[in-house]
Each structure stands twice: as C-alpha cells, then as structure tokens.
Design an enzyme around this catalytic site. Structure first.
Site, PDB file in Angstrom:
ATOM      1  N   GLU A   1     -19.997  32.264 -52.438  1.00  0.00           N
ATOM      2  CA  GLU A   1     -20.612  31.179 -53.228  1.00  0.00           C
ATOM      3  C   GLU A   1     -21.389  31.779 -54.374  1.00  0.00           C
ATOM      4  O   GLU A   1     -22.256  32.640 -54.159  1.00  0.00           O
ATOM      5  CB  GLU A   1     -21.602  30.371 -52.398  1.00  0.00           C
ATOM      6  CG  GLU A   1     -21.033  29.259 -51.602  1.00  0.00           C
ATOM      7  CD  GLU A   1     -22.113  28.361 -50.995  1.00  0.00           C
ATOM      8  OE1 GLU A   1     -23.122  28.091 -51.659  1.00  0.00           O
ATOM      9  OE2 GLU A   1     -21.920  27.943 -49.838  1.00  0.00           O
TER      10      GLU A   1
ATOM     11  N   GLU B   1     -24.877  29.650 -44.463  1.00  0.00           N
ATOM     12  CA  GLU B   1     -26.279  29.916 -44.823  1.00  0.00           C
ATOM     13  C   GLU B   1     -27.191  29.766 -43.609  1.00  0.00           C
ATOM     14  O   GLU B   1     -28.145  28.975 -43.597  1.00  0.00           O
ATOM     15  CB  GLU B   1     -26.717  28.995 -45.960  1.00  0.00           C
ATOM     16  CG  GLU B   1     -25.881  29.222 -47.214  1.00  0.00           C
ATOM     17  CD  GLU B   1     -26.370  28.473 -48.436  1.00  0.00           C
ATOM     18  OE1 GLU B   1     -26.872  27.355 -48.265  1.00  0.00           O
ATOM     19  OE2 GLU B   1     -26.253  28.993 -49.557  1.00  0.00           O
TER      20      GLU B   1
END
Ligand code: BG6
Length: 497
Positions: free
Chosen positions: A395, A204
């Site tokens: 995810e 991320e």
C-alpha cells in the site's frame, strides 16, 4: 541492477471500500457495513477506568472528520434514511470486476490485492457450512485475474469482522474467533488451491490500538480489551501459518504492518526518544509476527498499565512457530513527533506534551498527509535490518479531491507522489541491496476512503463516477496517472519521467 525481473507491480483494494454488493450473494453483515460516511457527526468513543482509578477514552474508528457508528449502532436500523453506509455500494466491484481487471491488465498489472469479506463466506462467522455463492464470487474474480496472468494477493481480514461477533462477544476481544478464523482460512486455502499463492492475515495489525472497532470489531475498547484483541489476532495468524505450512506448503503468508518512519521534530534528545518509542511501538507488532515474541519494552508497558495478556498453555510456542513468510506493509508517509509546544518551548517530559506534528519539510495534501521522498528507503532499511526477510510494499498512494473534466483527471500531483516514492524504493533496492518482492499502489480504482467514508478523497488511477452517497453511473475512466504507471511497469521501474 534495478527491480527484480518478477517484481510484483500492481494495485491494492479492500472489500469494505471497493466491493459493494453487501446485500447480494447471501453475504452476512460485517462491522464495516454499519459505519456511516463521514458527514454524520455522531462520534463513538469509549471511556474507561484503570485499576489505579485514572480514566481515559478510546475512539473506536479512525479519521478526521471521523466516520461513525450511528448512536446505538449495534444492532442498527440499516434502513433508516438518516444515514448512508458507503460499503453497501462502494465502487461496485461486485458487478464491475471483469471491466476493472481488464483495465488493470491493460495498465500492466502483475498483481492485484483484494480482501475477502469473511461474512461473504461464513455469513455469521461461525456457520456450519461456507456459502457456495460467496466462494464462487471470489473464484470468478481469481479466474478473471488468471486470464491476464495477474497474481492475486488476498487479505483475509481487512477492517471487517462478521458483525455477529461484534454484537455477541466484543469481536477479537474473544478467543472464540481464533479457531473460527483458522477454519475460514483453511476453507479458502483449499478452495482456491492453485489459484492463489499469496495471502495476508490481518491488514495493518498494529492499528487495532488506534481504531479498535475498525480493526477488531471491538465495541468495548479499554486498553485490556485492545491487548486481548491484538493477542488473539496474533494467535489466529500464527495458527493459520502453521496450518498452511502443514497442509498447503506452496502458499506464502505475509504479515501486514501500517508503518511510517518516525522523526523527532528537533535534535532535542527528548524528541528523538519520543520518535523512537512511537516507532518501536509499531515494530512490536511485526516483532510478534516475524520473530515470534513480544519485545521486552511492550511487555513492560503492559506491566505498567496493569494489562495481563490472556495467554493459555502452548500459546507462546504457537506464536514462535507460526511466524509469517514475508513482511508486507503500507506506507503513506512519515510521522514527526515533538515534546515542544508551538512556540518551541519545552513541555513537561514527553508525557502530556508529547504529540505528532506536521513536518515543515514536506508538502501535504488536503488531509495533511505529506509526501516524504525518503520514506520508503528508510522503512525498507529498518525492516531489512531487523528481520532479514522478504519485503513487499502492499500500500502506498495519495488521496486527492480530483477534478474530472473531459472524460479524465489530470492528476500530475499523483504522478509526482508515485515518482518520488518509487524512486525512494528503487534507491533502497539499488543502493542498499534490499530484496523487495513488489509494489502495490493503494486504491488503484477510486474507492471509499477508510478514514472519512467518502469517495471525495480519491486515490485511483482509474476514476469511478460516484459521489459520497453512491450516486452516479459507476462508469470507469482512466486518469493521467494510469498511463504514467503503465509506462513505469512496462520498463520495470526504469522510466520514472
Ligand atoms: C490504510 C488502509 O490504512 O490506508 C486502507 O489499509 C485505507 O484501508 C488507506 O483506505 C488510506 O486511508 P484512507 O483513510 O485515506 O482511506
């Protein structure tokens, strides 16, 4: 035609939330190891002044309620009973990896995403030699995966930087970390050659703007420090890709973006523009890692803010050459923005009144995270249109206050979340022709939540008997969602009932 035959179904985890064993195997401390759980209410926030005299502030960590660095955290008194540090035990994968991998194999996993703790390999980040004990631990994990034909996907940097860097040079604010990261990556690629084919550089990577301590080990985090840190991570990733293409051509390296499609709350063009700008800000990060350059609007923003990127000769060519092999992403839901106040009255432009709000069309969990039935389809189309590259959802999942009874959890809400999201992804593949590599359910085994630092927000299909303070037997048991996902994998996503 549904998902491809070699679709990589599985689950995702991260060392700082799952692994534990922080004081074992000669590991050094990482930034995540000095973060308390969420019940301690000391908030660390950095205030700063811009060149034009205006001031602002940046919280260092995520979440609401936030988890924290205790006051004066660096250096920290880790043995002070006042605080509990959840990463130290987490779900104790360190001692349970064989059992967990067996359960995952029985569930049908084709792939397991773990992250490596850099400070388990190089305890201070810059040690002359890697730690053999650290390397051996992950090797054992990969060998266990291989026993069941499970392909590992390894994140090299998932929300933890060796603590020594945070203390000494403000983490990724410093260029010093770039080459040390490449050395760490090369050590790992060489050691696990033939055992690990897929890697991600930074988890991320865009969230460094939201949680600079968590994502980049920054203690001082004004907008200039944050821009420096992002630039250094881009550079480290690009150099890693270049090195791997030269020396380990069989390895595929992905970038990893936190992404949710952005919606305007109303058809007011100001709401639409705001949503567009927020989404574009996120995509600026994938632009650098997939296209090799900053988009013009991000450079303009830096110019307006008086930010100067710490570019040295050759850096821009490095970014251009070191683009990633595939784009991976996390998606939990979408984000909705408005320039209107609660009564629907228009605010002043999209400055002070611009904000993120709940989407009235979506069901949410206790933490306000909504289930969006179109989210993955929209996200995949945005990526495909912009980058034309292989995509991988690494995810997606939902946290819940699970109730454990009679040896299991009846988590129909989790099954519903997976059904809706996998259907959305399937629509993107079947109806829009997107080429998708795989789907990894986040937090497949219960683990400490990143935002709250607590076990109470459980994502798992496998239950772990541990509370917010690491108390419990750590015994594993399967939830209803485990069997639903097993059937989904067995039918390659055909049976979603
Ligand atoms: C992602 C992170 O942002 O979201 C994970 O990569 C994190 O580390 C996950 O756990 C879910 O967020 P949270 O705060 O509920 O754990």
């Amino acid at each position: 035609m549904g998902f491809r035959k070699d679709f990589l179904w599985g689950g995702a985890t991260a060392a700082n939330q799952y692994e534990g064993g922080v004081h074992e195997g000669g590991a050094g401390l990482a930034t995540g190891d000095v973060m308390t759980n969420g019940s301690h209410t000391v908030r660390r926030q950095v205030t700063w002044r811009k060149p034009d005299g205006t001031t602002g502030s940046t919280p260092l960590c995520f979440g609401s309620p936030e988890r924290h660095l205790p006051e004066g955290a660096i250096p920290v008194e880790l043995h002070d009973d006042k605080y509990y540090y959840p990463s130290h035990i987490a779900s104790d994968f360190y001692h349970h990896y064989k059992e967990d991998i067996r359960l995952m194999a029985e569930e049908g996993f084709k792939c397991l995403r773990i992250s490596m703790k850099w400070s388990r390999i190089f305890p201070n980040g810059d040690d002359a030699q890697p730690s053999e004990e650290g390397l051996k631990f992950y090797e054992d994990v990969f060998d266990e995966c291989a026993k069941y034909g499970i392909e590992p996907l390894v994140t090299l940097h998932h929300y933890e930087t060796p603590l020594a860097f945070a203390q000494r040079c403000n983490g990724w604010d410093s260029r010093e970390l770039v080459d040390l990261f490449v050395r760490y990556a090369e050590t790992v690629f060489a050691r696990y050659r033939g055992k690990v084919k897929y890697y991600l550089t930074f988890n991320e990577v865009n969230l460094i703007e939201v949680a600079p301590y968590v994502a980049g080990g920054l203690i001082h985090a004004d907008p200039q420090n944050i821009a420096n840190a992002a630039f250094h991570q881009f550079l480290a990733s690009a150099k890693t890709v270049i090195m791997s293409h030269e020396k380990f051509p069989e390895i595929k390296i992905g970038m990893m973006l936190a992404f949710g499609p952005s919606y305007g709350l109303t058809a007011d063009p100001a709401d639409q523009l705001l949503a567009r700008q927020r989404q574009d800000n996120t995509l600026a990060f994938s632009d650098v890692q997939m296209l090799g350059e900053y988009p013009c609007y991000k450079l303009k923003e830096y110019e307006r803010e008086g930010i100067v990127l710490p570019v040295q000769e050759g850096d821009m060519e490095t970014l251009k050459k070191g683009t990633c092999d595939f784009l991976s992403f996390s998606t939990y839901g979408s984000n909705t923005f408005t320039t209107h106040d609660d009564e629907g009255k228009k605010g002043e432009g999209n400055g002070a009144s611009a904000r993120q709000v709940a989407n009235p069309y979506l069901k949410t969990n206790a933490w306000g995270w909504g289930t969006d039935p179109q989210c993955l389809r929209i996200a995949l189309n945005i990526f495909n249109n912009r980058y034309h590259c292989p995509l991988w959802c690494v995810e997606n999942g939902i946290g819940w206050n699970d109730v454990y009874e009679d040896g299991t959890v009846h988590d129909d809400y989790r099954i519903e979340y997976m059904r809706v999201n996998i259907q959305s992804m399937k629509d993107a593949v079947e109806l829009d022709g997107i080429d998708l590599m795989g789907y990894l359910y986040w937090g497949c085994v219960d683990m400490v939540s990143n935002g709250e630092g607590e076990m109470a927000k459980r994502y798992g299909q496998i239950y772990v008997d541990a509370d917010n303070y690491g108390q419990g037997t750590m015994a594993r048991s399967t939830k209803d969602s485990y069997y639903w996902y097993q059937k989904c994998i067995r039918t390659n996503g055909e049976d979603l009932d």
